[in-house]
Scaffold this motif. Structure first.
Motif, short mmCIF file in Angstrom:
data_model
loop_
_atom_site.label_atom_id
_atom_site.label_comp_id
_atom_site.label_asym_id
_atom_site.label_seq_id
_atom_site.Cartn_x
_atom_site.Cartn_y
_atom_site.Cartn_z
N GLU A 190 -2.70 -4.03 2.96
CA GLU A 190 -2.97 -3.68 4.35
C GLU A 190 -1.83 -4.12 5.27
OE1 GLU A 190 -6.68 -5.56 5.10
OE2 GLU A 190 -7.87 -4.04 4.03
N LYS A 191 -1.18 -5.21 4.91
CA LYS A 191 -0.11 -5.76 5.76
C LYS A 191 1.24 -5.09 5.52
CE LYS A 191 1.86 -10.20 7.20
NZ LYS A 191 1.80 -11.68 7.01
N TYR A 192 1.57 -4.87 4.23
CA TYR A 192 2.92 -4.39 3.89
C TYR A 192 2.94 -2.96 3.35
CZ TYR A 192 3.86 -9.40 4.16
OH TYR A 192 3.96 -10.70 4.58
N GLY A 193 1.79 -2.38 3.03
CA GLY A 193 1.79 -1.01 2.50
C GLY A 193 2.49 -0.96 1.16
N ASP A 194 3.40 0.02 1.00
CA ASP A 194 4.12 0.18 -0.26
C ASP A 194 5.53 -0.39 -0.20
OD1 ASP A 194 5.32 2.00 1.39
OD2 ASP A 194 4.98 3.74 0.11
N LYS A 195 5.82 -1.22 0.78
CA LYS A 195 7.13 -1.84 0.87
C LYS A 195 7.31 -2.83 -0.28
CE LYS A 195 10.25 -4.07 4.17
NZ LYS A 195 10.39 -4.70 5.50
N ILE A 245 -2.51 3.91 -1.36
CA ILE A 245 -1.72 4.10 -0.15
C ILE A 245 -1.77 5.58 0.18
CG2 ILE A 245 0.57 3.88 0.89
CD1 ILE A 245 -0.70 1.24 0.22
N GLY A 246 -2.60 5.96 1.14
CA GLY A 246 -2.75 7.36 1.48
C GLY A 246 -3.31 8.14 0.31
N ASP A 247 -2.84 9.38 0.15
CA ASP A 247 -3.37 10.26 -0.89
C ASP A 247 -2.45 10.34 -2.11
OD1 ASP A 247 -5.56 10.88 0.70
OD2 ASP A 247 -4.44 12.47 1.73
N LYS A 248 -1.28 9.71 -2.06
CA LYS A 248 -0.28 9.98 -3.07
C LYS A 248 0.10 8.79 -3.93
CE LYS A 248 1.90 13.72 -0.43
NZ LYS A 248 3.17 14.23 0.16
N SER A 249 -0.23 7.57 -3.55
CA SER A 249 0.23 6.39 -4.26
C SER A 249 -0.84 5.33 -4.39
CB SER A 249 1.45 5.78 -3.55
OG SER A 249 2.49 6.72 -3.41
#
Length: 597
Positions: free
Chosen positions: A26-31, A11-15
């Motif tokens: 892709e749908k929920y990200g880190d939720k 998820i991006g550069d950090k997670s």
């Protein structure tokens, strides 16, 4: 360490999220994820840490946590261990010895205890501690000792601190007889508690070289007497509990977390930690309490209140929910026993006559009035039911399952009160088995309700949320070599529980004692460094084709410092080496004497 097969679900550069499909990422990200730790990006004992590791908690999982954070607690081979007959034996000679050893119970009394595992390994650093009495002990710096403020690692204990040592009768007499001053006598008595003498540390030496060290597993008390000094034997699980409490309310409403606490340590989540503040700051965290609800057996409520342990209420089991098999398990009966035949008959008769609304008194009456059994058989069953009344666990009504599995609630079910009670070893098994059975049945029904709502274009909701059940010391409820009521129920969770929305987290320090299906069916495997070959062999069955080497090689290459873990994610087919983030709530698993302080 070779960091091959590193997951790429970022998820991006950090997670990075593990346990979640690419489509869901892709749908929920880190939720709806739990911040569990950080990835290890280099080798060595002080490796570079990388991105945050987040674990999916939105969908059901079977998760297995093995080992214990802060491992490597061992003693010098010449350390003398006290056996049940009072004799002494060097710990290095204990591997084949079958005698019980001596350990400290919760009432500060020394008593006999079973030992189950024997460990040995090599280290290059040790400490030698000398006490005011002249007693000495050599141990690894991480090994806990019992201080008046609780368990603490040897390396962190300062000079002049008093630690628990075994009090001998002659020692107590000599100390008091040789004191003329009443004031001095009072001071000495303060250092004696039960079978413990609080001896003062006078010297600590750092030792370097090549040392063979040893340790034992004492499952009942998690400590043993070594050189007359008391030495200690669920951290990652607590980190995940903290993360469930930090979820946004819309996620929490869809989840209910139930924690089976066999040791009585998770109540401390209610308190913010006072230790490791600087370490928390490095992780962008700060001390916080965690919103949990602690329920204890109704009959033990006064004990907890007297000890001022923060609890929120009591629970009981409905008598009519126990079938003959459960009563037989509790009473240690087999079908060869005449009491079992009588028990089966009266349970069926009472159910037919009263339905589901009856208690222990009705069963006692039915036993006394039975005309087909002998008097001693009737008296035996009636006596067992009367004994069960004293446990404070069974009622005619019982606690409703929806009261335990509340949405947006983390409920700690503390069953530690039955840990040491003679004749009540099966009580915890029945508690877990009945809870698991009811939750499975109810979620199967409510899952259908959710599907019907979806077909109508409505939101996926029901009165019973998705359940996460977390079980500490899971090998006691899912044993490899014996049958139990809880085992059959939990195997259903493992095999088909994910479809109706049942997640199971199993934590154990003894995977070699765990049922193999619990290991093979897990989709998220978290393991701290293990050194016992039987445990390594037990988890070896997990090795999928995409791993480049056996688990024992990975364990050898892991940093020896506390907190590091391997995470095997079946969703991404990747293996991670991570460091688990520090807890921000109080850890009663280390400071065991917080019950009194």
């Amino acid at each position: 360490m070779r960091l091959d097969n590193m997951a790429s679900f970022d998820i991006g550069d950090k997670s990075s999220v593990i346990g979640r499909s690419m489509n869901d990422i892709e749908k929920y990200g880190d939720k709806a994820t739990a911040y569990f730790g950080k990835s290890v990006m280099s080798s060595g004992e002080k490796p570079v840490l990388g991105r945050k590791i987040l674990i999916d908690i939105a969908k059901p999982h079977v998760m297995l946590i093995c080992g214990k954070r802060g491992g490597g607690k061992c003693l010098d081979g010449d350390t003398l261990i006290t056996l049940e007959d009072g004799s002494l034996i060097k710990i290095k000679n204990l591997e084949q010895d079958t005698k019980k050893i001596m350990a400290l119970n919760n009432n500060f009394k020394i008593q006999k205890a079973e030992k189950t595992n024997f460990y040995k390994r090599k280290v290059n650093k040790m400490l030698e501690i000398t006490l005011a009495s002249g007693k000495k002990i050599k141990l690894t710096p991480e090994h806990p000792l019992l201080t008046k403020k609780g368990w603490a690692q040897a390396k962190d204990i300062k000079l002049n601190t008093r630690i628990a040592t075994q009090k001998k009768i002659c020692e107590k007499q000599n100390i008091i007889e040789n004191i003329n001053s009443n004031q001095k006598q009072l001071q000495i008595k303060k250092q004696i508690q039960g079978d413990v003498h609080w001896d003062e540390i006078k010297e600590k030496k750092k030792l370097e070289g090549n040392f063979q060290v040893y340790d034992l597993t004492v499952p009942k008390f998690h400590n043993f007497v070594a050189n007359d000094i008391i030495v200690h034997n669920s951290y990652s699980m607590a980190v995940l509990i903290e993360e469930f409490a930090r979820q946004p309310i819309d996620i929490r409403k869809r989840l209910s977390v139930i924690v089976i606490d066999t040791v009585g340590i998770f109540w401390s989540l209610k308190l913010p930690t006072k230790q490791g503040i600087k370490e928390l700051e490095k992780w962008d965290l700060k001390p916080e309490k965690t919103d949990v609800r602690v329920l204890v057996p109704k009959g033990k409520l006064d004990f907890y209140k007297k000890k001022e342990i923060p609890i929120d209420g009591a629970f009981t089991l409905r008598v009519s929910e126990l079938e003959t098999a459960e009563w037989m398990s509790l009473f240690k009966l087999s079908w060869k026993d005449p009491e079992a035949i009588l028990l089966s008959r009266i349970v069926d008769e009472v159910k037919e006559k009263l339905g589901t609304l009856y208690g222990l008194d009705e069963l006692i009456t039915a036993a006394k009035n039975d005309n087909e059994s002998e008097k001693n058989t009737r008296d035996g069953i009636a006596g067992r039911f009367r004994a069960a009344k004293t446990w404070g666990l069974f009622e005619k009504e019982g606690t409703k399952i929806k009261e335990i599995a509340k949405p947006a609630t983390i409920t700690i079910i503390d069953v530690s009160a039955y840990r040491q009670a003679v004749g009540m070893e099966g009580t915890r098994d029945v508690i877990v088995g009945l809870l698991g059975k009811r939750l499975f049945e109810e979620r199967m029904l409510y899952r259908k309700e959710e599907e019907i709502r979806q077909t109508k274009g409505l939101t996926r909701e029901s009165d019973l949320p998705i359940i996460w059940m977390m079980i500490d010391e899971a090998h006691m409820f899912m044993p490899k070599d014996e049958d139990s009521f809880a085992l059959s129920v939990l195997l259903e969770w493992v095999r088909v529980g994910r479809q109706p929305g049942l997640s199971l987290l199993l934590a154990t320090q003894r995977p070699n004692k765990l049922h193999p299906d619990a290991i093979s069916q897990c989709d998220l495997f978290i393991s701290h460094r293990m050194t016992a070959q039987p445990d390594i062999d037990a988890v070896a069955q997990l090795r999928p084709s995409y791993l480049h080497q056996d688990f024992d090689k990975y364990y050898q290459e892991m940093p020896r410092a506390k907190g590091y873990a391997l995470v095997l994610d079946d969703q991404s087919e990747k293996l991670w080496l991570i460091k688990v983030r520090p807890r921000f709530s109080w850890d009663a698993g280390v400071t065991a004497s917080a019950f009194k302080n």
